[in-house]
Scaffold this active site. Structure first.
Site, PDB file in Angstrom:
ATOM      1  N   ASP A 119       1.022  -1.220  -0.018  1.00 22.53           N
ATOM      2  CA  ASP A 119      -0.017  -0.108   0.050  1.00 22.53           C
ATOM      3  C   ASP A 119       0.944   1.289  -0.168  1.00 22.53           C
ATOM      4  OD1 ASP A 119      -3.199   0.430   1.023  1.00 22.53           O
ATOM      5  OD2 ASP A 119      -1.735   2.099   1.083  1.00 22.53           O
ATOM      6  N   ILE A 120       0.490   2.478  -0.818  1.00 22.67           N
ATOM      7  CA  ILE A 120       1.177   3.428  -0.764  1.00 22.67           C
ATOM      8  C   ILE A 120       1.490   4.142   0.235  1.00 22.67           C
ATOM      9  CG2 ILE A 120      -0.568   5.028  -1.449  1.00 22.67           C
ATOM     10  CD1 ILE A 120       1.370   5.939  -4.195  1.00 22.67           C
TER      11      ILE A 120
ATOM     12  N   HIS B 139     -10.509  -5.506  -3.241  1.00 26.75           N
ATOM     13  CA  HIS B 139      -9.188  -5.723  -2.646  1.00 26.75           C
ATOM     14  C   HIS B 139      -9.058  -6.022  -1.186  1.00 26.75           C
ATOM     15  CE1 HIS B 139     -10.084  -1.251  -2.168  1.00 26.75           C
ATOM     16  NE2 HIS B 139      -9.485  -1.400  -1.152  1.00 26.75           N
TER      17      HIS B 139
ATOM     18  N   ASN C 213     -12.961  -3.141   3.161  1.00 27.45           N
ATOM     19  CA  ASN C 213     -13.710  -1.987   3.059  1.00 27.45           C
ATOM     20  C   ASN C 213     -14.655  -2.104   1.942  1.00 27.45           C
ATOM     21  OD1 ASN C 213     -12.199  -1.112   5.354  1.00 27.45           O
ATOM     22  ND2 ASN C 213     -10.731   0.079   3.971  1.00 27.45           N
TER      23      ASN C 213
ATOM     24  N   HIS D  37      -6.986  -5.736   2.221  1.00 26.03           N
ATOM     25  CA  HIS D  37      -5.832  -5.296   3.186  1.00 26.03           C
ATOM     26  C   HIS D  37      -5.330  -6.305   3.784  1.00 26.03           C
ATOM     27  CE1 HIS D  37      -6.794  -0.838   2.426  1.00 26.03           C
ATOM     28  NE2 HIS D  37      -8.068  -1.265   2.175  1.00 26.03           N
TER      29      HIS D  37
ATOM     30  N   GLY E 147     -14.927   3.430   4.190  1.00 28.86           N
ATOM     31  CA  GLY E 147     -13.386   3.689   3.803  1.00 28.86           C
ATOM     32  C   GLY E 147     -13.239   3.421   2.606  1.00 28.86           C
ATOM     33  N   GLN E 148     -13.991   2.828   1.751  1.00 18.91           N
ATOM     34  CA  GLN E 148     -13.576   2.198   0.442  1.00 18.91           C
ATOM     35  C   GLN E 148     -13.324   3.451  -0.267  1.00 18.91           C
ATOM     36  OE1 GLN E 148     -15.970  -0.703  -1.542  1.00 18.91           O
ATOM     37  NE2 GLN E 148     -14.400  -0.991  -3.125  1.00 18.91           N
TER      38      GLN E 148
HETATM   39  P1  5GP Z   1      -9.675   1.336   0.253  1.00 14.80           P
HETATM   40  O1  5GP Z   1      -9.666   2.768   1.004  1.00 14.80           O
HETATM   41  O2  5GP Z   1     -10.413   1.469  -1.009  1.00 14.80           O
HETATM   42  O3  5GP Z   1     -10.006   0.252   1.052  1.00 14.80           O
HETATM   43  O4  5GP Z   1      -8.238   1.018  -0.116  1.00 14.80           O
HETATM   44  C1  5GP Z   1      -7.320   1.775  -1.123  1.00 14.80           C
HETATM   45  C2  5GP Z   1      -6.048   1.756  -0.624  1.00 14.80           C
HETATM   46  O5  5GP Z   1      -5.171   2.043  -1.801  1.00 14.80           O
HETATM   47  C3  5GP Z   1      -5.616   2.760   0.389  1.00 14.80           C
HETATM   48  O6  5GP Z   1      -5.148   2.006   1.384  1.00 14.80           O
HETATM   49  C4  5GP Z   1      -4.461   3.453  -0.367  1.00 14.80           C
HETATM   50  O7  5GP Z   1      -3.478   3.824   0.381  1.00 14.80           O
HETATM   51  C5  5GP Z   1      -4.190   2.596  -1.559  1.00 14.80           C
HETATM   52  N1  5GP Z   1      -3.656   3.282  -2.694  1.00 14.80           N
HETATM   53  C6  5GP Z   1      -4.371   4.197  -3.381  1.00 14.80           C
HETATM   54  N2  5GP Z   1      -3.529   4.545  -4.276  1.00 14.80           N
HETATM   55  C7  5GP Z   1      -2.477   3.876  -4.505  1.00 14.80           C
HETATM   56  C8  5GP Z   1      -1.476   3.627  -5.638  1.00 14.80           C
HETATM   57  O8  5GP Z   1      -1.365   4.397  -6.548  1.00 14.80           O
HETATM   58  N3  5GP Z   1      -0.589   2.504  -5.330  1.00 14.80           N
HETATM   59  C9  5GP Z   1      -0.683   1.799  -4.211  1.00 14.80           C
HETATM   60  N4  5GP Z   1       0.140   0.889  -3.889  1.00 14.80           N
HETATM   61  N5  5GP Z   1      -1.945   2.099  -3.425  1.00 14.80           N
HETATM   62  C10 5GP Z   1      -2.601   2.843  -3.319  1.00 14.80           C
END
Ligand code: 5GP
Ligand code: ZN
Length: 117
Positions: free
Chosen positions: A35-36, A103, A90, A105, A96-97
């Site tokens: 994760d970034i 995906h 999420n 985590h 929080g999605q």
């Molecule tokens: P969500 O919030 O949808 O459950 O998770 C999305 C995740 O993607 C977040 O934890 C966010 O930090 C990660 N993310 C967003 N953009 C990028 C990216 O460009 N590269 C990577 N490696 N992770 C990303």
């Protein structure tokens, strides 16, 4: 069509190699990358290569691939030598999605609180 790559989807772009990522594992059906914006010492995302907006949509359309995602989450945890870890899906913006490509985590390497925030 469900499952097809979406031009405007960040994670489809990572699957397609159009956006770089630190990939830690890859199978025929999944990619796992860091994760970034990590929320724990280990924070890896496991995604299906096919596009579905969330984990439940994936489960309904292609259940075997959801099983691949979860199995790979376990392989990531083993690679990272995590005894305890959390697998989070999420689902919906209120939870929080932010990326609407399914995906998991995989979070570990620190203590975890319950209930989650
Ligand atoms: P969500 O919030 O949808 O459950 O998770 C999305 C995740 O993607 C977040 O934890 C966010 O930090 C990660 N993310 C967003 N953009 C990028 C990216 O460009 N590269 C990577 N490696 N992770 C990303
Ligand atoms: Zn996608």
């Amino acid at each position: 069509m469900a499952g097809e790559a979406q031009d405007d989807c960040l994670f489809c772009k990572i699957v397609g190699g159009k956006i770089p990522a630190t990939v830690v594992r890859e199978t025929e059906t999944t990619v796992a990358f860091r994760d970034i914006n990590p929320q724990a010492p280990t924070h890896v995302l496991v995604i299906p290569k096919v596009h579905h907006p969330d984990a439940v949509s994936l489960a309904v359309a292609e259940p075997a691939i959801l099983a691949d995602v979860v199995r790979e989450a376990g392989e990531v945890a083993a690679d990272e030598k995590l005894d305890s870890y959390r697998i989070v899906f999420n689902t919906g913006s209120g939870a929080g999605q932010t990326v609407f490509h399914a995906h998991a985590h995989v979070l570990g390497g620190r203590g975890m609180q319950w209930p989650p925030g």
